[in-house]
Design a protein around this motif. Structure first.
Motif, PDB file in Angstrom:
ATOM      1  N   SER A   2       0.833  -1.212   0.000  1.00 47.19           N
ATOM      2  CA  SER A   2       0.000   0.000   0.000  1.00 47.19           C
ATOM      3  C   SER A   2       0.861   1.253   0.000  1.00 47.19           C
ATOM      4  O   SER A   2       0.552   2.222  -0.693  1.00 47.19           O
ATOM      5  CB  SER A   2      -0.936   0.016   1.198  1.00 47.19           C
ATOM      6  OG  SER A   2      -1.882  -1.014   1.092  1.00 47.19           O
ATOM      7  N   GLU A   6       0.942   4.332  -2.661  1.00 47.66           N
ATOM      8  CA  GLU A   6       0.815   5.734  -2.272  1.00 47.66           C
ATOM      9  C   GLU A   6       1.930   6.571  -2.903  1.00 47.66           C
ATOM     10  O   GLU A   6       1.686   7.687  -3.363  1.00 47.66           O
ATOM     11  CB  GLU A   6       0.882   5.874  -0.747  1.00 47.66           C
ATOM     12  CG  GLU A   6      -0.351   5.379  -0.045  1.00 47.66           C
ATOM     13  CD  GLU A   6      -0.257   5.424   1.464  1.00 47.66           C
ATOM     14  OE1 GLU A   6      -1.288   5.210   2.101  1.00 47.66           O
ATOM     15  OE2 GLU A   6       0.838   5.668   2.018  1.00 47.66           O
ATOM     16  N   LYS A  18      -7.520   7.369  -7.033  1.00 47.30           N
ATOM     17  CA  LYS A  18      -7.273   7.612  -5.623  1.00 47.30           C
ATOM     18  C   LYS A  18      -7.216   6.275  -4.885  1.00 47.30           C
ATOM     19  O   LYS A  18      -8.042   5.392  -5.114  1.00 47.30           O
ATOM     20  CB  LYS A  18      -8.393   8.471  -5.037  1.00 47.30           C
ATOM     21  CG  LYS A  18      -8.187   8.812  -3.588  1.00 47.30           C
ATOM     22  CD  LYS A  18      -9.315   9.680  -3.062  1.00 47.30           C
ATOM     23  CE  LYS A  18      -9.108   9.932  -1.578  1.00 47.30           C
ATOM     24  NZ  LYS A  18     -10.231  10.645  -0.988  1.00 47.30           N
ATOM     25  N   LEU A  19      -6.243   6.144  -4.016  1.00 46.64           N
ATOM     26  CA  LEU A  19      -6.074   4.920  -3.243  1.00 46.64           C
ATOM     27  C   LEU A  19      -6.805   5.060  -1.909  1.00 46.64           C
ATOM     28  O   LEU A  19      -6.653   6.059  -1.210  1.00 46.64           O
ATOM     29  CB  LEU A  19      -4.587   4.651  -3.004  1.00 46.64           C
ATOM     30  CG  LEU A  19      -4.225   3.421  -2.188  1.00 46.64           C
ATOM     31  CD1 LEU A  19      -4.651   2.155  -2.913  1.00 46.64           C
ATOM     32  CD2 LEU A  19      -2.736   3.399  -1.908  1.00 46.64           C
ATOM     33  N   ARG A  20      -7.591   4.060  -1.588  1.00 45.56           N
ATOM     34  CA  ARG A  20      -8.261   4.005  -0.296  1.00 45.56           C
ATOM     35  C   ARG A  20      -8.028   2.614   0.273  1.00 45.56           C
ATOM     36  O   ARG A  20      -8.356   1.611  -0.361  1.00 45.56           O
ATOM     37  CB  ARG A  20      -9.753   4.258  -0.453  1.00 45.56           C
ATOM     38  CG  ARG A  20     -10.485   4.212   0.868  1.00 45.56           C
ATOM     39  CD  ARG A  20     -11.941   4.563   0.663  1.00 45.56           C
ATOM     40  NE  ARG A  20     -12.691   4.404   1.898  1.00 45.56           N
ATOM     41  CZ  ARG A  20     -14.007   4.435   1.938  1.00 45.56           C
ATOM     42  NH1 ARG A  20     -14.694   4.633   0.839  1.00 45.56           N
ATOM     43  NH2 ARG A  20     -14.617   4.271   3.084  1.00 45.56           N
ATOM     44  N   THR A  21      -7.455   2.560   1.453  1.00 42.82           N
ATOM     45  CA  THR A  21      -7.125   1.289   2.074  1.00 42.82           C
ATOM     46  C   THR A  21      -8.150   0.941   3.133  1.00 42.82           C
ATOM     47  O   THR A  21      -8.524   1.780   3.948  1.00 42.82           O
ATOM     48  CB  THR A  21      -5.722   1.363   2.722  1.00 42.82           C
ATOM     49  OG1 THR A  21      -4.768   1.684   1.705  1.00 42.82           O
ATOM     50  CG2 THR A  21      -5.351   0.059   3.378  1.00 42.82           C
ATOM     51  N   ASP A  38      -1.160   6.819   4.473  1.00 41.35           N
ATOM     52  CA  ASP A  38      -1.969   8.004   4.196  1.00 41.35           C
ATOM     53  C   ASP A  38      -3.334   7.633   3.635  1.00 41.35           C
ATOM     54  O   ASP A  38      -4.288   8.391   3.767  1.00 41.35           O
ATOM     55  CB  ASP A  38      -1.244   8.912   3.196  1.00 41.35           C
ATOM     56  CG  ASP A  38       0.071   9.437   3.743  1.00 41.35           C
ATOM     57  OD1 ASP A  38       0.175   9.644   4.973  1.00 41.35           O
ATOM     58  OD2 ASP A  38       1.002   9.638   2.940  1.00 41.35           O
ATOM     59  N   SER A  39      -3.419   6.472   3.007  1.00 39.24           N
ATOM     60  CA  SER A  39      -4.660   6.055   2.352  1.00 39.24           C
ATOM     61  C   SER A  39      -5.614   5.320   3.298  1.00 39.24           C
ATOM     62  O   SER A  39      -6.670   4.866   2.875  1.00 39.24           O
ATOM     63  CB  SER A  39      -4.342   5.151   1.159  1.00 39.24           C
ATOM     64  OG  SER A  39      -3.625   4.004   1.596  1.00 39.24           O
TER      65      SER A  39
END
Length: 68
Positions: A2, A6, A18-21, A38-39
């Motif tokens: 991840s 980022e 956009k990355l969302r974890t 950050d995600s």
């Protein structure tokens, strides 16, 4: 992995995504490394319990966001 996404971003055909974890782990509190992402919104997307319903809810939310 991840953290690598980022840093280098996710792109396809010139479009940046956009990355969302999402994190599901019973050991969230014992492992502070997750907080460096950050995600990852620790209040919204970190879960210390696991259930089929939780996973289905996350998938539905992703589908709805994708449809937007």
């Amino acid at each position: 992995m991840s953290k690598n996404y980022e840093k280098h971003k996710i792109t396809r055909d010139g479009v940046e995504y956009k990355l969302r974890t999402h994190l599901i782990s019973q050991t969230i509190q014992a492992n502070e490394i997750y907080q460096s992402l950050d995600s990852l919104d620790m209040k919204k997307d970190a879960h210390d319990n696991n259930s089929d319903q939780l996973i289905l809810d996350i998938i539905e939310e992703i589908k709805a966001k994708k449809a937007e």
